[in-house]
Design an enzyme around this catalytic site. Structure first.
Site, PDB file in Angstrom:
ATOM      1  N   ASP A   1      31.502 -42.127 -14.983  1.00 22.14           N
ATOM      2  CA  ASP A   1      32.448 -43.238 -14.980  1.00 22.14           C
ATOM      3  C   ASP A   1      33.517 -43.061 -13.898  1.00 22.14           C
ATOM      4  O   ASP A   1      33.985 -41.953 -13.654  1.00 22.14           O
ATOM      5  CB  ASP A   1      33.108 -43.338 -16.358  1.00 22.14           C
ATOM      6  CG  ASP A   1      34.039 -44.526 -16.481  1.00 22.14           C
ATOM      7  OD1 ASP A   1      33.544 -45.664 -16.404  1.00 22.14           O
ATOM      8  OD2 ASP A   1      35.253 -44.321 -16.632  1.00 22.14           O
TER       9      ASP A   1
ATOM     10  N   ASP B   1      30.828 -54.054 -18.193  1.00 26.63           N
ATOM     11  CA  ASP B   1      32.092 -54.473 -17.590  1.00 26.63           C
ATOM     12  C   ASP B   1      31.978 -55.855 -16.955  1.00 26.63           C
ATOM     13  O   ASP B   1      32.828 -56.720 -17.162  1.00 26.63           O
ATOM     14  CB  ASP B   1      32.529 -53.466 -16.515  1.00 26.63           C
ATOM     15  CG  ASP B   1      33.075 -52.183 -17.123  1.00 26.63           C
ATOM     16  OD1 ASP B   1      33.784 -52.264 -18.141  1.00 26.63           O
ATOM     17  OD2 ASP B   1      32.794 -51.105 -16.572  1.00 26.63           O
TER      18      ASP B   1
ATOM     19  N   GLU C   1      29.548 -44.475 -10.948  1.00 27.22           N
ATOM     20  CA  GLU C   1      30.102 -45.821 -10.840  1.00 27.22           C
ATOM     21  C   GLU C   1      31.214 -45.812  -9.790  1.00 27.22           C
ATOM     22  O   GLU C   1      32.343 -45.439 -10.062  1.00 27.22           O
ATOM     23  CB  GLU C   1      30.662 -46.278 -12.191  1.00 27.22           C
ATOM     24  CG  GLU C   1      31.281 -47.672 -12.133  1.00 27.22           C
ATOM     25  CD  GLU C   1      32.385 -47.885 -13.155  1.00 27.22           C
ATOM     26  OE1 GLU C   1      32.576 -49.035 -13.577  1.00 27.22           O
ATOM     27  OE2 GLU C   1      33.060 -46.893 -13.530  1.00 27.22           O
TER      28      GLU C   1
END
Length: 897
Positions: free
Chosen positions: A675, A783, A700
């Site tokens: 992340d 997201d 990410e």
């Protein structure tokens, strides 16, 4: 990797103090173990055994003459049968060396220009990481110094610091220093620095904070800065040694002709202690013989390490599950938690290290061990337990040879003394292959075996042949894949690495933003495991597993607490086990950039962590404005909702590597989704990947694409270059989500501008056009879509996006909702089956045929063609004949016949 627990640590004593003498023994092994020259083994020296009356107290057996016994161990081993295995394991330990950092400000020969000298008394490749702060400067303590101040060899770091290498001091090889010129008339108020050891990556500060050398730090009552134009005085808390030069002047104009003594600063000098952790290389050599008299294995372990305890056990198969072997056990051995044994090795007679002899029954597959130097220091083999094969099984020995090809040469011999060392193994393998081949022939004649069974036998033959080859390989060459900017050859088979997996992976994101609300998501997903596998997916990405301030899991607190809103640790293990049973790999979602604190400091700031990793504010980056961190400057962008973790700290990286390794072992994760990797340097990710050896990993890295006056630019090279730079910093050990491709697809489909899907060189415009093997392409995630909808894909056009990513190179990732909460399931399943049937992989080659206003078309690997958009396209027929394969709204796919 073994999951043997080694805590709490057991304290060893050279002598076992006992209340009352219970027994005196003249032997340390039972008589059955001493048939192999037991007179030589211990010289029959007396040894005393004392027992302590308390529950669960370990029994320790100690020989009375360690040096003579140790000599006998070696003599006994050398005379007891032929060695069939010998290998030296390299081990690295750290040793602390103390020195000092010194800071000096002075003038050459007491006049002229002033200099700041920073030095270190320890050898190494030292780098001064430094910057300046200016008078009346508000908001930033670090700025880059003017160019005339920078010594030769200086390199700028971002826009706030300079790095300058230290060089050997003239006339003293033991000191390293760098000199910086100072202009007294400049507006520089202070120089800030930290010292970096380039060899170890360690950073050295002053009592947990940056070194700060104040040049101007004294305000007069009227608010003006005193000393801005001269160095009459140098106040500041850092310096305690101010060198003053008295000067006496005759003031004839003053009343009474008084002589007044003035003191002028001649220089400033300060020292600070420094402790450097130096890596020391040692080795452990293990030899194994078969005792001809008892048919037991005698294992001799010796090392050049000082006093060391061996924490050991045995295993019966390739699973390497620890067991305690039956006695006899060596002297100074205790049982640890009924799971392992601990033996204090005996010092060698020459004082150079220690050794021990272990008697092991036949029929065991291997000997497992780790080394304990003290209560806080354990040595392992490349992060795993040391493993010594005890069986003559070709597969176990070949596996060991392959894993340790880069260590010292592995010496192995067949147990049959009439055969040669290596030819014995290959002869055995050849015999096995002949038996398998004759089995196929006889079964063919009897029509008994199924096709699947025959294929299984052929696979076993290939495996055995590979083992035979591996025995003769002295080393395994490794090739680092280069960054590809044009195309990767079709004939090159996919290479396996943590950045690509097998090259044929298709990922399913196994959750959405609302999945936590049921409280039993793990169990719900477990019920879908077989269905997921049947659709053709190979990898499932699971949500963050840790306790979190936010229910979705992205604000973690106690990293070792795996009871989350998705379920508890036991349900998570069940889910992972079921996914594995269904043939799927599993990615854990690791939030490494930030972590929520559990306690406040004295200022009421939440920056003290709890749980097993109870870090303090040193674990937080210094330039996070909200959490008063005492770490170093951030190596990336700050995430302002939680404390940003300082990965440059050794203790932080050590703890994270241990935590991730624990997740791999305890939960069974095969890899990682990382992340917010924008927040820290990709080089730290490489460190974590090296420590955990994932099957597949993806980061990410999400930031904004390039726009001009609100309209997306056609050229997105700068955007994808930032993602490429991060991947490159990880040395390709992780891929990254191709945010560039998603953004370009958005604009192309929404505005009917399909020309955007080819860059200026006629290649795909995203990461997939530059480094396809490391690009993880996607249409939506938790997201961008779901109930958050931060960047939702153009409505009704999702299947065009999937037609693109499931026919193109890269590793495609499919969003959970598009399989289980939409009408796209059957179309996506057909695309996945088509991709798998034609073996499209992460390095497949794209030839763009058309990129116009209303249509995009390409041919992939010269065997499939795809078009998306409402416009017309038909692949040209020539030597290759094309047949329609799949079709949907504004997309169509052909295959070459």
């Amino acid at each position: 990797m073994s999951s043997v627990t080694v805590e709490p640590l057991l304290r060893y004593h050279h002598r076992t103090e006992v209340s009352g003498l219970r027994k005196v023994a003249n032997s340390c092994y039972s008589s059955s173990s001493l048939n192999c020259s037991r007179q030589k083994l211990f010289h029959r020296g007396k040894c005393k055994l004392r027992l302590r009356r308390r529950p669960a107290a370990p029994v320790v057996i100690k020989a009375s003459s360690s040096s003579s016994s140790n000599t006998a161990l070696a003599e006994t081993f050398e005379s007891s049968g032929d060695v069939f295995f010998r290998h030296s394991f390299p081990v690295t330990r750290t040793e602390t060396v103390e020195g000092k950092i010194f800071v000096r400000i002075d003038q050459e020969n007491g006049k002229g220009n002033w200099h700041l000298t920073v030095g270190c008394s320890l050898p190494g490749k030292w780098i001064l990481h430094w910057g300046v702060s200016y008078v009346n400067d508000i908001g930033s303590e670090w700025d880059q110094p003017p160019k005339h101040m920078r010594p030769s060899g200086s390199v700028p770091v971002k826009n706030y610091a300079i790095e300058t290498p230290l060089k050997k001091a003239s006339g003293d090889d033991s000191f390293y220093e760098v000199k910086i010129d100072i202009d007294p008339k400049s507006a520089i108020a202070a120089i800030n620095f930290v010292l970096k050891d380039q060899e170890t990556g360690a950073w050295y500060q002053h009592k947990g904070r940056d070194f700060k050398v104040p040049l101007v730090d004294y305000l007069l009552e009227d608010g003006t800065v005193f000393g801005a134009n001269s160095f009459n005085i140098w106040p500041g808390p850092f310096f305690s040694n101010i060198l003053l030069k008295p000067e006496t002047q005759d003031h004839t104009q003053e009343p009474n002709n008084v002589k007044k003594e003035e003191r002028k600063v001649e220089g400033i000098y300060e020292e600070q202690p420094i402790a450097k952790h130096t890596a020391i290389e040692n080795s452990v050599t293990v030899s194994v013989r078969r005792c001809p008299e008892t048919s037991k294995n005698l294992l001799y372990l010796e090392t050049d390490l000082p006093e060391v305890v061996v924490h050991w056990g045995v295993c019966r198969d390739a699973a390497k599950n620890w067991e305690i072997p039956p006695g006899p056990h060596p002297p100074e051995t205790v049982i640890f938690k009924e799971k392992a044994l601990r033996t204090l090795l005996q010092a060698k007679e020459d004082g150079r290290g220690c050794s021990g002899l272990f008697t092991l029954d036949e029929g065991l597959a291997g000997f497992l061990f780790v080394l304990k130097l003290n209560d806080n220091t354990w040595l392992k083999c490349k992060g795993n337990d040391f493993y010594v094969p005890l069986s003559s099984s070709s597969s176990l020995l070949a596996q060991f040879t392959q894993e340790h090809a880069k260590d010292s040469p592995v010496s192995v011999k067949a147990l049959d003394q009439n055969q040669g060392s290596d030819t014995a193994f290959t002869n055995e393998i050849i015999k096995e292959i002949r038996n398998l081949v004759s089995g196929i022939s006889s079964d063919n004649s009897r029509k008994v075996k199924t096709k699947e069974a025959q294929e299984s036998i052929l696979q076993e033959i290939e495996k055995l042949a590979a083992e035979a080859y591996s025995i003769f390989r002295s080393s395994i060459p490794t090739f680092k894949e280069e960054v590809v900017y044009e195309e990767e050859l079709e004939k090159s088979p996919p290479k396996k690495s943590s950045g690509t997996g097998s090259g044929y992976e298709i990922v399913l994101q196994g959750f959405n933003w609302e999945s936590h609300k049921s409280g039993r998501w793990y169990m719900e997903l477990k019920e879908k495991a077989e269905d997921i596998a049947s659709l053709g997916f190979t990898v499932v990405w699971l949500p963050p597993p840790t306790e979190s301030v936010s229910p979705e899991g992205y604000m973690p607190k106690d990293l070792y607490n795996l009871n989350s809103r998705y379920g508890n640790i036991y349900e998570l293990k069940e889910l992972v086990g079921k996914l594995h049973e269904s043939g799927l790999k599993v990615l854990g979602d690791a939030v490494l950039n930030h972590r929520c604190a559990q306690y406040q400091n004295q200022n009421g700031i939440w920056n003290i962590f709890g749980g097993r990793l109870n870090w303090d504010d040193r674990a937080i980056v210094a330039d996070d404005p909200h959490f008063q961190g005492r770490g170093n400057k951030s190596s990336g962008d700050n995430f302002h909702a939680a404390p940003n973790i300082d990965h440059s700290q050794d203790f932080v990286r050590k703890d994270i590597k241990e935590w991730m390794s624990w997740l791999r072992e305890e939960i069974g994760y095969d890899g990682w989704r990382l992340d917010f990797v924008r927040g820290f340097w990709g080089g730290y990710v490489k460190d974590y990947m090296d420590a955990t050896s994932p099957y597949f990993a993806v980061g990410e890295y999400w930031d904004s694409l390039s726009y001009t006056y609100g309209e997306m630019d056609h050229n997105q090279d700068a955007h994808r270059q930032r993602i490429i730079d991060w991947i490159n910093a990880t040395s390709g050990s992780a891929g990254a989500f191709d945010v560039t491709t998603k953004g370009v697809l958005h604009e192309a489909l929404e505005r009917c501008e399909y020309w955007r899907l080819a860059d200026e060189k006629g290649k795909p415009p995203g990461v997939v056009g530059w480094w396809p093997s490391r690009a993880v392409t996607f249409v939506e995630n938790h997201d961008t879509g779901s109930t958050q909808g931060h960047w939702r894909f153009p409505g009704g056009k999702e299947m065009q996006g999937y037609a693109y990513i499931l026919t193109h190179p890269g590793t495609p990732a499919v969003f959970f909702d598009h399989i289980y909460s939409s009408n796209y399931r059957s179309e996506i399943a057909a695309l996945i089956a088509f991709r798998n049937r034609h073996k499209i992989h992460c390095r497949s080659v794209v030839e763009i045929s058309k990129a116009a206003r209303d249509v995009y078309a390409a041919i992939i690997d010269k065997k499939i063609a795809v078009k998306i958009g409402p416009g017309h396209f038909e692949p040209p027929n020539g030597p290759r004949k094309w047949s329609p394969a799949l079709e949907g709204r504004d997309y169509k796919i052909w295959e070459s016949s």
